[in-house]
Motif scaffolding. Sequence first.
Motif, short mmCIF file in Angstrom:
data_model
loop_
_atom_site.label_atom_id
_atom_site.label_comp_id
_atom_site.label_asym_id
_atom_site.label_seq_id
_atom_site.Cartn_x
_atom_site.Cartn_y
_atom_site.Cartn_z
N LEU A 1 17.76 -11.11 -3.30
CA LEU A 1 17.49 -10.29 -4.49
C LEU A 1 16.70 -9.05 -4.06
O LEU A 1 15.97 -9.09 -3.07
CB LEU A 1 16.65 -11.07 -5.50
CG LEU A 1 17.36 -12.12 -6.36
CD1 LEU A 1 16.33 -12.91 -7.17
CD2 LEU A 1 18.38 -11.48 -7.30
N PRO A 2 16.81 -7.95 -4.83
CA PRO A 2 15.98 -6.78 -4.51
C PRO A 2 14.50 -7.07 -4.78
O PRO A 2 14.17 -7.98 -5.55
CB PRO A 2 16.50 -5.70 -5.45
CG PRO A 2 17.24 -6.39 -6.52
CD PRO A 2 17.70 -7.70 -5.97
N TYR A 3 13.64 -6.30 -4.14
CA TYR A 3 12.19 -6.53 -4.19
C TYR A 3 11.49 -5.30 -4.76
O TYR A 3 11.84 -4.17 -4.41
CB TYR A 3 11.69 -6.82 -2.77
CG TYR A 3 10.22 -6.58 -2.55
CD1 TYR A 3 9.27 -7.46 -3.05
CD2 TYR A 3 9.78 -5.46 -1.85
CE1 TYR A 3 7.92 -7.22 -2.86
CE2 TYR A 3 8.42 -5.22 -1.65
CZ TYR A 3 7.51 -6.11 -2.16
OH TYR A 3 6.17 -5.87 -1.98
N LEU A 4 10.51 -5.53 -5.63
CA LEU A 4 9.71 -4.41 -6.16
C LEU A 4 8.22 -4.73 -6.11
O LEU A 4 7.77 -5.74 -6.64
CB LEU A 4 10.11 -4.08 -7.61
CG LEU A 4 9.35 -2.91 -8.24
CD1 LEU A 4 9.64 -1.58 -7.51
CD2 LEU A 4 9.67 -2.76 -9.73
N ASP A 5 7.46 -3.80 -5.50
CA ASP A 5 6.00 -3.87 -5.46
C ASP A 5 5.49 -3.05 -6.65
O ASP A 5 5.45 -1.81 -6.58
CB ASP A 5 5.54 -3.28 -4.12
CG ASP A 5 4.04 -3.06 -4.05
OD1 ASP A 5 3.32 -3.47 -4.98
OD2 ASP A 5 3.59 -2.45 -3.05
N GLU B 1 12.05 -0.61 1.29
CA GLU B 1 11.40 -0.61 2.62
C GLU B 1 9.91 -0.29 2.51
O GLU B 1 9.18 -0.37 3.50
CB GLU B 1 12.04 0.43 3.56
CG GLU B 1 13.49 0.16 3.91
CD GLU B 1 14.44 0.48 2.76
OE1 GLU B 1 14.16 1.41 1.98
OE2 GLU B 1 15.46 -0.23 2.62
N GLY B 2 9.48 0.13 1.32
CA GLY B 2 8.05 0.38 1.13
C GLY B 2 7.66 1.84 1.11
O GLY B 2 6.48 2.15 0.95
N ALA C 1 4.11 9.67 -0.56
CA ALA C 1 2.75 9.16 -0.80
C ALA C 1 2.53 7.80 -0.15
O ALA C 1 1.53 7.14 -0.40
CB ALA C 1 2.50 9.06 -2.30
N THR C 2 3.46 7.40 0.72
CA THR C 2 3.45 6.04 1.31
C THR C 2 2.10 5.66 1.91
O THR C 2 1.60 4.56 1.66
CB THR C 2 4.54 5.94 2.40
OG1 THR C 2 5.75 6.44 1.87
CG2 THR C 2 4.73 4.51 2.87
N ILE C 3 1.53 6.57 2.70
CA ILE C 3 0.27 6.26 3.39
C ILE C 3 -0.90 6.39 2.42
O ILE C 3 -1.74 5.51 2.32
CB ILE C 3 0.05 7.23 4.59
CG1 ILE C 3 1.27 7.25 5.53
CG2 ILE C 3 -1.26 6.89 5.32
CD1 ILE C 3 1.37 6.14 6.50
N GLU C 4 -0.90 7.50 1.69
CA GLU C 4 -2.07 7.81 0.86
C GLU C 4 -2.31 6.82 -0.28
O GLU C 4 -3.45 6.60 -0.68
CB GLU C 4 -1.95 9.22 0.28
CG GLU C 4 -2.96 10.15 0.91
CD GLU C 4 -2.87 11.54 0.35
OE1 GLU C 4 -3.70 11.89 -0.50
OE2 GLU C 4 -1.92 12.26 0.74
#
Length: 219
Positions: A35-39, A78-79, A88-91
């Motif tokens: 299944l797809p994943y969501l954070d 992938e995040g 904004a991945t890191i911040e």
Amino acid sequence: MTENDQAPLRVIAIDGPAGSGKSTVARAVAERVGLPYLDTGAMYRSVAFAALRGGVDPEDGEVVGNLAESLSIDVSPEGTVTVDGVDATIEIRGPEVTRAVSVVAANPRVRGEMRRRQREWAEVRGGGVMEGRDIGSVVFPDAALKVYLDAAPEVRAARRSKEVTDLDYETVAADLARRDALDQGREHDPLREADGAFVVDTSDLSIDDIVDVILERLG
Ligand code: DC
């Protein structure tokens, strides 16, 4: 086709406090069941990021509410996280956003908008594994499986301080305690075990053990 003919959504809700193992476990469960994943925490972090970037006071409920409703947020499987076209991945994981996010997540307009987007995300995909604080209690109370992961505060702080190498254990533990209090004490959709949730204390379990226990429960 009437609404009743539609295939039911297959949602697996994984909620719990910071450091409970949610993210790693939710990703692994999603992979195993296809299944797809969501954070969903990344979505609240994105709103806090946009407020800070735009010089908006995170406590200003009206301005932050408007911002949330007009913001483009893309959380990839992938995040990677893109907010109004900015990576904004890191911040969003940094200390400024982490400090500001609890107050942003307590804003009822922000919550209403994120809830709407999260439901839409699952509806267009036929379901998914969604991790957060209120997925089983508010966003999808009829989820196929509702999991609540928890662990002793010192275990959660130790896990978090391994991830954030630039802060010492005491600082991480104090920040975690502050966020726990805000997430559990807020008026709108506080962090709590959803009715009927499968509660797992992850203090003494490895990630593989937790995933196995959840898959077993899923049947
Ligand atoms: O899981 P996280 O630490 O990335 O979450 C960031 C913040 O967002 C945290 O303070 C709780 C809040 N949050 C929430 O209120 N509801 C969710 N479904 C997910 C996160």
